[in-house]
Enzyme design. Structure first.
Site, PDB file in Angstrom:
ATOM      1  CD  GLN A  71       0.293  19.953   8.552  1.00  0.00           C
ATOM      2  OE1 GLN A  71       1.277  20.431   7.978  1.00  0.00           O
ATOM      3  NE2 GLN A  71      -0.166  20.427   9.693  1.00  0.00           N
ATOM      4  N   GLY A  89      -0.061  25.469   9.351  1.00  0.00           N
ATOM      5  CA  GLY A  89       0.533  24.568   8.361  1.00  0.00           C
ATOM      6  C   GLY A  89      -0.530  23.714   7.690  1.00  0.00           C
ATOM      7  NE  ARG A 116       5.367  24.232  10.417  1.00  0.00           N
ATOM      8  CZ  ARG A 116       4.223  23.737  10.881  1.00  0.00           C
ATOM      9  NH1 ARG A 116       3.234  24.564  11.208  1.00  0.00           N
ATOM     10  NH2 ARG A 116       4.060  22.439  11.003  1.00  0.00           N
ATOM     11  CG  ASP A 134       0.126  18.096  16.947  1.00  0.00           C
ATOM     12  OD1 ASP A 134       1.229  18.315  16.418  1.00  0.00           O
ATOM     13  OD2 ASP A 134      -0.951  18.139  16.312  1.00  0.00           O
TER      14      ASP A 134
HETATM   15  C1  S3P Z   1      -2.075  17.874  11.312  1.00  0.00           C
HETATM   16  C2  S3P Z   1      -1.029  17.020  11.138  1.00  0.00           C
HETATM   17  C3  S3P Z   1       0.196  17.064  11.929  1.00  0.00           C
HETATM   18  C4  S3P Z   1       0.041  17.910  13.193  1.00  0.00           C
HETATM   19  C5  S3P Z   1      -0.705  19.177  12.937  1.00  0.00           C
HETATM   20  C6  S3P Z   1      -2.074  18.909  12.353  1.00  0.00           C
HETATM   21  C7  S3P Z   1      -3.258  17.727  10.440  1.00  0.00           C
HETATM   22  O1  S3P Z   1       1.238  17.580  11.131  1.00  0.00           O
HETATM   23  O2  S3P Z   1       1.294  18.197  13.767  1.00  0.00           O
HETATM   24  O3  S3P Z   1      -0.882  19.893  14.168  1.00  0.00           O
HETATM   25  O4  S3P Z   1      -4.316  18.268  10.785  1.00  0.00           O
HETATM   26  O5  S3P Z   1      -3.135  17.053   9.413  1.00  0.00           O
HETATM   27  P1  S3P Z   1       2.080  16.606  10.140  1.00  0.00           P
HETATM   28  O6  S3P Z   1       1.102  15.790   9.453  1.00  0.00           O
HETATM   29  O7  S3P Z   1       2.828  17.493   9.204  1.00  0.00           O
HETATM   30  O8  S3P Z   1       2.979  15.841  11.070  1.00  0.00           O
END
Ligand code: S3P
Length: 429
Positions: A169, A94, A122, A314
């Site tokens: 993210q 993701g 997702r 996480d």
């Molecule tokens: C991440 C942000 C998290 C996390 C993912 C890595 C990142 O997701 O769960 O494993 O590296 O920015 P979200 O920001 O969508 O919660």
């Protein structure tokens, strides 16, 4: 791959951790956009960061390891990416898909981002909405990938964007798109999430009425640099819980990333009575790191919710294992984001822990767990093809009587390729 884990009588030794997944993705992407060759120390072989690297190469960036294993990425500046000749495959990642979309939204060429079955389920409107507001031309399939991005002929429009969900993210996607906007882009973050992007880009952060405003200005360039990726705190989390639960244990974890926006699990485990010490704290590049020692302890139940949740998002699957083995009740709230991770992690952990004889109730936004540790009994569980579920159930298997079989356990390689070997190496039975 089917992994069988036997109940352990003790865990002892030094665990070798993979490099941090979040920082690895960003180091590859920012190096690609940098001016000249950047060097990344400790870039991991984990599948997710490798997906980012493959995509970066698909955009015409040379990236190879030198004879010492340091990854050299030949950045071509903000406007140096080349049109990909095929859809960019983000695999299970993701972070790759959402961060790369922010970069590709501002390009003068079109692109398509795809991923595996999990990633294609997702939610992607959360990035398509702000990118569309910036003038990007993006289409999804029923709110999901594949993501089709059409070329922009002029730059993107800057926006002021208040994050509707606490997501690093989404935040990072908008900030990266902001590099290609004509003016000042501001991301307002009501609930803080991991801050690697703003740290690594060196962005100004303003606090307005206690709320973080992250700013990216037109013309922000990225110099070539040397990154050192610290050990992954999220990978360490499995051993912090395992070392707490298995009697007669003492585990050391060296050079672990200790960014405060990632380490809320330490606070929660401390509140549960864990015996964890952090030493030798230092700063490496943009990130704090340290060495951690965990020793066995009797844990008690805890309440977790609110602003803490994004900072241990996480780690909640393995926290649920700790709670199932603690004395008393644990309530995890405000964690509905877990339903849209690599799998529905609330459901997966409730199903798996109950299969071992735990007492876990699923709530819309969390779990209620009655501590029942001494009674867990090994059985067969599913990874749901989710690395963190597989590894959390590996930890449960060290505690449960008899042996626990985890189906489709190879997915651990997404973030921690050596996980099963390391677990085996430190365990006595
Ligand atoms: C991440 C942000 C998290 C996390 C993912 C890595 C990142 O997701 O769960 O494993 O590296 O920015 P979200 O920001 O969508 O919660």
């Amino acid at each position: 791959m089917i992994q069988t884990v036997r109940q352990a009588s003790s865990l002892r030794g030094t665990v070798s951790l993979p490099a941090d997944k979040s920082i690895s993705h960003r180091s590859a992407l920012l190096s690609a956009l940098g001016e000249g060759t950047s060097r990344i120390q400790n870039f991991p072989d984990s599948a997710d960061p490798q997906s980012t690297l493959d995509c970066v190469r698909g955009l015409g960036i040379a990236a190879e390891r030198d004879e010492e294993g340091v990854l050299e990425v030949e950045g071509r500046g903000l406007n140096g990416l080349r049109p990909p000749s095929a859809p960019l495959d983000c695999g299970n990642s993701g972070t790759t898909m959402r961060l790369l979309s922010g970069i590709l939204a501002g390009q003068r060429f079109g692109s398509v981002l795809s991923g595996d079955d999990s990633l294609q389920q997702r939610p992607m409107e959360r990035i398509a909405d702000p990118l569309t507001a910036m003038g990007a031309r993006i289409s999804l399939q029923d709110g999901h990938a594949p993501i089709r991005i059409r070329a922009t002929q002029s730059g993107l429009d800057p926006i002021e964007y208040r994050l509707p969900v606490a997501s690093a993210q989404v935040k990072s996607c908008v900030l990266l798109a902001g590099l290609f906007a004509e003016g000042k882009t501001v991301v307002i973050e009501p609930t803080p999430s991991r801050d690697h992007t703003e740290r690594m880009l060196g962005l100004p952060v303003e606090e307005v009425g206690g709320v973080r405003h992250l700013i990216v200005e037109q013309g922000h360039t990225i110099p070539s640099t040397e990154w050192t990726v610290p050990g992954d705190f999220s990978g360490a989390a499995f051993f912090l819980v395992a070392g707490s639960l298995v009697p007669d244990s003492e585990l050391r974890l060296k050079g672990v990333g200790l960014n405060p926006s990632r380490t809320a699990l330490l606070e929660v485990l401390d509140g549960m009575g864990a015996n964890i010490t952090v030493e030798n704290e230092r700063v490496k590049g943009a990130e704090p790191v340290g060495d951690i020692t965990v020793r066995s302890a009797v844990l008690s139940g805890v309440d977790v919710g609110g602003r803490l949740v994004p900072n241990l998002i996480d780690e909640i699957p393995v926290l649920a294992v700790a709670a199932a083995c603690a004395e008393g009740t644990t309530e995890i709230r405000d964690a509905e984001e877990l339903r849209v991770k690599e799998t529905d992690r609330l459901h997966a952990m409730a199903e798996n822990l109950n299969a071992l004889g735990a007492e876990v109730q699923e709530r819309e936004d969390g779990l209620i767990i009655e501590g029942n540790g001494p009674n867990l009994l090994g059985t067969t569980v599913r990874s749901f093809d989710d690395h963190r579920i597989a590894m959390a159930m590996g930890v449960a298997g060290l505690v449960a009587h008899g042996s626990t079989t985890i189906n489709d356990a190879e997915c651990a390689k997404v973030s921690f390729p050596g996980f099963w070997t390391e677990m085996d190496r430190v365990a006595s039975h």
